[in-house]
Every structure is written in structure tokens, then in C-alpha cells.
Design an enzyme around this catalytic site. Structure first.
Site, mmCIF file in Angstrom:
data_model
loop_
_atom_site.group_PDB
_atom_site.id
_atom_site.type_symbol
_atom_site.label_atom_id
_atom_site.label_comp_id
_atom_site.label_asym_id
_atom_site.label_seq_id
_atom_site.Cartn_x
_atom_site.Cartn_y
_atom_site.Cartn_z
ATOM 1 N N PHE A 133 0.823 -1.203 0.000
ATOM 2 C CA PHE A 133 0.000 0.000 0.000
ATOM 3 C C PHE A 133 0.860 1.258 0.000
ATOM 4 O O PHE A 133 0.557 2.230 -0.696
ATOM 5 C CB PHE A 133 -0.950 -0.009 1.193
ATOM 6 C CG PHE A 133 -1.992 1.066 1.145
ATOM 7 C CD1 PHE A 133 -2.794 1.238 0.027
ATOM 8 C CD2 PHE A 133 -2.182 1.922 2.223
ATOM 9 C CE1 PHE A 133 -3.763 2.231 -0.024
ATOM 10 C CE2 PHE A 133 -3.149 2.922 2.188
ATOM 11 C CZ PHE A 133 -3.946 3.079 1.064
ATOM 12 N N ARG A 158 13.005 0.683 5.750
ATOM 13 C CA ARG A 158 13.988 0.465 6.812
ATOM 14 C C ARG A 158 15.218 -0.286 6.308
ATOM 15 O O ARG A 158 16.348 -0.007 6.716
ATOM 16 C CB ARG A 158 13.318 -0.316 7.947
ATOM 17 C CG ARG A 158 14.199 -0.562 9.150
ATOM 18 C CD ARG A 158 13.399 -1.225 10.240
ATOM 19 N NE ARG A 158 12.696 -2.425 9.747
ATOM 20 C CZ ARG A 158 11.875 -3.155 10.477
ATOM 21 N NH1 ARG A 158 11.608 -2.804 11.720
ATOM 22 N NH2 ARG A 158 11.297 -4.229 9.962
ATOM 23 N N GLY A 180 -10.636 3.477 3.311
ATOM 24 C CA GLY A 180 -11.619 3.217 2.271
ATOM 25 C C GLY A 180 -11.327 1.918 1.557
ATOM 26 O O GLY A 180 -10.407 1.176 1.913
ATOM 27 N N LYS A 229 -13.613 -3.472 10.242
ATOM 28 C CA LYS A 229 -14.080 -4.223 9.084
ATOM 29 C C LYS A 229 -13.167 -5.409 8.777
ATOM 30 O O LYS A 229 -13.593 -6.389 8.148
ATOM 31 C CB LYS A 229 -14.220 -3.313 7.861
ATOM 32 C CG LYS A 229 -12.920 -2.814 7.251
ATOM 33 C CD LYS A 229 -12.473 -3.701 6.099
ATOM 34 C CE LYS A 229 -11.159 -3.298 5.489
ATOM 35 N NZ LYS A 229 -10.053 -2.911 6.311
ATOM 36 N N ASP A 271 -15.644 -0.002 2.367
ATOM 37 C CA ASP A 271 -14.467 -0.832 2.612
ATOM 38 C C ASP A 271 -14.883 -2.252 3.007
ATOM 39 O O ASP A 271 -14.276 -3.242 2.595
ATOM 40 C CB ASP A 271 -13.623 -0.194 3.720
ATOM 41 C CG ASP A 271 -12.186 -0.694 3.734
ATOM 42 O OD1 ASP A 271 -11.817 -1.498 2.860
ATOM 43 O OD2 ASP A 271 -11.430 -0.266 4.622
ATOM 44 N N SER A 327 -7.755 -9.233 -0.662
ATOM 45 C CA SER A 327 -7.658 -8.793 0.723
ATOM 46 C C SER A 327 -6.889 -9.818 1.550
ATOM 47 O O SER A 327 -7.207 -11.014 1.536
ATOM 48 C CB SER A 327 -9.063 -8.609 1.308
ATOM 49 O OG SER A 327 -9.038 -8.616 2.724
ATOM 50 N N ASN A 338 -6.884 -10.146 4.778
ATOM 51 C CA ASN A 338 -7.743 -10.683 5.832
ATOM 52 C C ASN A 338 -8.718 -11.715 5.282
ATOM 53 O O ASN A 338 -8.935 -12.765 5.889
ATOM 54 C CB ASN A 338 -8.489 -9.536 6.519
ATOM 55 C CG ASN A 338 -7.536 -8.591 7.230
ATOM 56 O OD1 ASN A 338 -6.966 -8.922 8.254
ATOM 57 N ND2 ASN A 338 -7.337 -7.405 6.667
ATOM 58 N N GLU A 360 -3.917 -7.335 9.412
ATOM 59 C CA GLU A 360 -4.207 -6.599 10.644
ATOM 60 C C GLU A 360 -5.395 -7.186 11.409
ATOM 61 O O GLU A 360 -5.491 -7.064 12.625
ATOM 62 C CB GLU A 360 -4.476 -5.129 10.327
ATOM 63 C CG GLU A 360 -3.270 -4.339 9.855
ATOM 64 C CD GLU A 360 -2.385 -3.875 11.006
ATOM 65 O OE1 GLU A 360 -2.637 -4.266 12.166
ATOM 66 O OE2 GLU A 360 -1.437 -3.117 10.724
#
Length: 357
Positions: free
Chosen positions: A20, A39, A153, A208, A261, A271, A273, A298
Site C-alpha cells: 500500500f 527500513r 476506504g 471491518k 471498505d 484482501s 484478511n 491486521e
């Protein structure tokens, strides 16, 4: 408070070179030069030499760096987009170089949890709001930044990278944050909306992910669209109740950052998830799923946090609670879905009339 006007010719900074973060950097590069923080020095070198990252082409106006001080010095507008588990430590590293004139718009959909000494997220029984922070609250706690916003979103990285029509929400207490973010991100394929309920928008984007895992499990079991429609609609009600208990407003959940979303991530194998839920339903263990992916879903941690918050505030959250049992207490996906189908809910939508009570 008098804040410095932002320059129109300075580069914009993106902190975090995941999927992202890279896509957001490419969107910003249509308008400005961009500094992209990674990093790992090897990632920085690869981006600058090959102009590629995680399968995404990197625009010529983007330069990668691993120097946080340099990116804060050169950029007045920063987009921190790193996993929630690392967000506070990042802000502590970045904070010495930040000034009140910096404008930060984060793109992280997760919670930060602060626990009493000796407690862990597994050992503590319930969580209250003082222990659970959104990323905008972390920014404000760890830095002198005043103008803070969030990006939320239906923003699947691959579709954005391919230029498919999409929209996002920039939420902030400051209209200037929305205006600056819209000016930098909006294009003919990407619409940008504003919202002043930053906490509500953040909570919608975080919660969500719980329902998205359940939707993936539903898909993995071979259930049809009727079952998915039931899950999404009941999931929205659950998000609203828990979101309100945590300080959000119902309206945030009914917009692009909420239902928009939710519908997207509950219907897409893109996705992370959703994919976790699908693989669980196919019989894979959570530990194996986590080891085989290079980016964090997440929703896994969010399930744990949301369940303990629901317990504290006595919020009815059957999807969250049942999914918690699947992820952390060895309930099978089949048994979980059978239980949810039998769960006694006799009212369809029961929160709108309560909003102003």
C-alpha cells in the site's frame, strides 16, 4: 495556533514501502516528487536501481531512503503507512525531527494497545478505551504534529496500481488536511472524500478487517452469496455497536470508509484478511498461514482486541467472539459458522434510532 503554510514544491514523504505504501507513493508521484522510506537498505537500493518493489513499478519521481531525519527535513507532508504493531516505535524514531508545521496522514488500519505492567494481550481479560489507541492518537501522543489525518476506504493495492476506478476518505479535525490530501492524491480514476470524524473513520477501517476474515472463511467453506449478504449486513451492525462504544459515530460506518471498505474486503481474494479466513476454512493452521505471508493481516490482532473491548463494554458481538474462538481457541470454522447461523437475533437494523438517545 499559527501554523506554517505548506510549500507546493517540496517532495512528499511516504514512510513504509509495503504494497500500500508503494502504491500511495506512485499516486502522489503524479503531482510531486516523493521520498519513500524503507527500513532495509537493500530494499532502498533495489527500488532506486530497478524501479520496482513488491511487483509494482516505481515511478521515476520517487526516491527511496532509509533516513527518517532526511525525509522529515525535506518533506512537510508525510504519509506513515506501516503495520500497527510497529507504528508507535516508528513515531518515536521520527518524532525528534518533526515540527508543528508537519502534516501527517496515516494509512494504517490497526490498533495500538498499551497494557499494565506484567500483562499481555493474551493474559488480560478485557480492554477499555484508555488502553486502545488509533494511529492518529499515537501520532498525537508521540509527536508535536498538530495537523493529523487518516486515509481509509476500499483501497486494494493491486487495483489501485492497475488504475481501476476507486475512492478513499481522508478524515481529520482539520479541513486543511483533507484539502491538501485531496490535492495530492485525486486523479481521474481516484476520488477523495473528506470526513471530520477521524476516530470513527479509523475504527470503521480497523473493525471491518474482522468481518473480512469471517467472509473469507465463508467463501472457503463454499457457502453462497445469500450467506455472505447475511454476514456483511450483520457484520456492519456489529461494527457500529462496537465502534460507538469506542468513541466513533454511526455515520462514519455508513460511508465509503465503513460499508464501502467492508463490502470490498468481504468480496475480494486480494484482501489479506479475506485470504486468512479462506485458508483457515481449508484446514490450514493460523501459525502456518502467518509464516507463509510477507505482509501482516491486521484483522488477526484486531479480533483479539475487539473481543476484549466487547467484553468490557458488554457489546453484543457474536461474529467477533466466534472468530476469536476459531483463531485462538481451536473452534473449527464449520462449527463457528453453524453457531452463527443459529444465533438468536430477531431485529434487523436496531441502532439508527439510538444514535441521539
Amino acid at each position: 495556533m499559527s501554523l506554517k503554510s505548506l510549500s507546493d514544491d517540496k517532495p512528499v514523504g511516504v514512510i513504509g514501502a509495503g504494497n500500500f505504501g508503494t502504491v500511495v507513493a506512485n499516486l502522489l508521484a503524479r503531482q510531486r516528487n516523493v521520498l519513500l522510506y524503507a527500513r532495509d537498505e537493500r530494499v532502498v537500493q533495489r527500488i532506486n536501481e530497478s524501479r520496482e518493489n513488491r511487483g509494482h513499478k516505481v515511478e521515476a519521481r520517487i526516491m527511496a531512503t532509509n533516513d527518517l531525519g532526511y525525509i522529515a527535513e525535506q518533506c512537510e507532508v508525510l504519509f506513515p503507512i506501516v503495520p500497527s504493531a510497529h507504528f508507535r516505535s516508528l513515531m518515536r524514531q521520527l518524532s525528534p525531527w518533526l515540527h508543528p508545521y508537519h502534516l501527517l496522514i496515516h494509512g494504517t488500519k490497526g490498533f495500538d494497545v498499551s497494557l499494565p505492567d506484567g500483562q499481555t494481550l493474551d493474559s488480560i481479560q478485557t480492554l477499555n478505551r484508555s488502553m486502545v489507541k488509533t494511529m492518529s492518537e499515537v501520532i498525537q501522543e508521540e509527536s508535536v504534529a498538530v495537523r493529523v489525518g487518516c486515509l481509509a476506504g476500499p483501497n486494494l493495492s493491486r487495483e489501485l496500481a492497475e488504475g481501476h476506478p476507486a475512492a478513499t476518505v481522508i478524515a481529520s479535525h482539520f479541513d486543511e488536511v483533507f484539502k491538501v490530501g485531496r490535492r495530492l492524491l485525486r486523479n481521474e480514476h481516484f476520488q477523495v472524500y473528506g470526513n471530520n470524524d477521524i476516530v470513527g473513520v479509523e475504527l470503521a477501517g480497523v473493525l471491518k478487517n474482522v468481518i473480512a476474515i469471517a467472509a473469507g472463511a465463508l467463501n472457503g467453506m463454499g457457502y453462497g452469496e445469500n450467506a455472505r449478504g447475511l454476514l456483511v449486513s450483520r457484520g456492519m451492525v456489529e461494527m457500529v455497536y462496537l465502534g460507538r462504544a469506542l468513541g466513533g459515530n454511526t455515520k462514519a460506518f455508513l460511508g465509503v470508509a465503513g460499508v464501502g471498505d467492508l463490502v470490498t474486503t468481504c468480496n475480494s481474494s486480494l484482501s489479506r484478511n479475506f485470504t486468512v479466513g479462506h485458508r483457515l476454512a481449508k484446514g490450514e493452521r493460523l501459525s502456518d498461514i502467518l509464516q507463509s505471508t510477507d505482509e501482516i493481516a491486521e484483522g488477526i490482532n484486531t479480533v483479539k482486541v475487539a473481543k476484549k473491548c466487547a467484553d468490557h463494554y458488554k457489546v453484543r458481538a457474536p461474529i467477533t467472539t466466534t472468530l476469536y474462538q476459531v483463531l485462538f481457541e481451536d473452534m473449527t470454522v464449520k462449527k463457528a459458522l453453524e453457531y452463527l447461523m443459529r444465533y438468536p437475533l430477531n431485529i434487523d437494523i436496531d441502532f439508527l434510532s439510538e444514535e441521539h438517545e
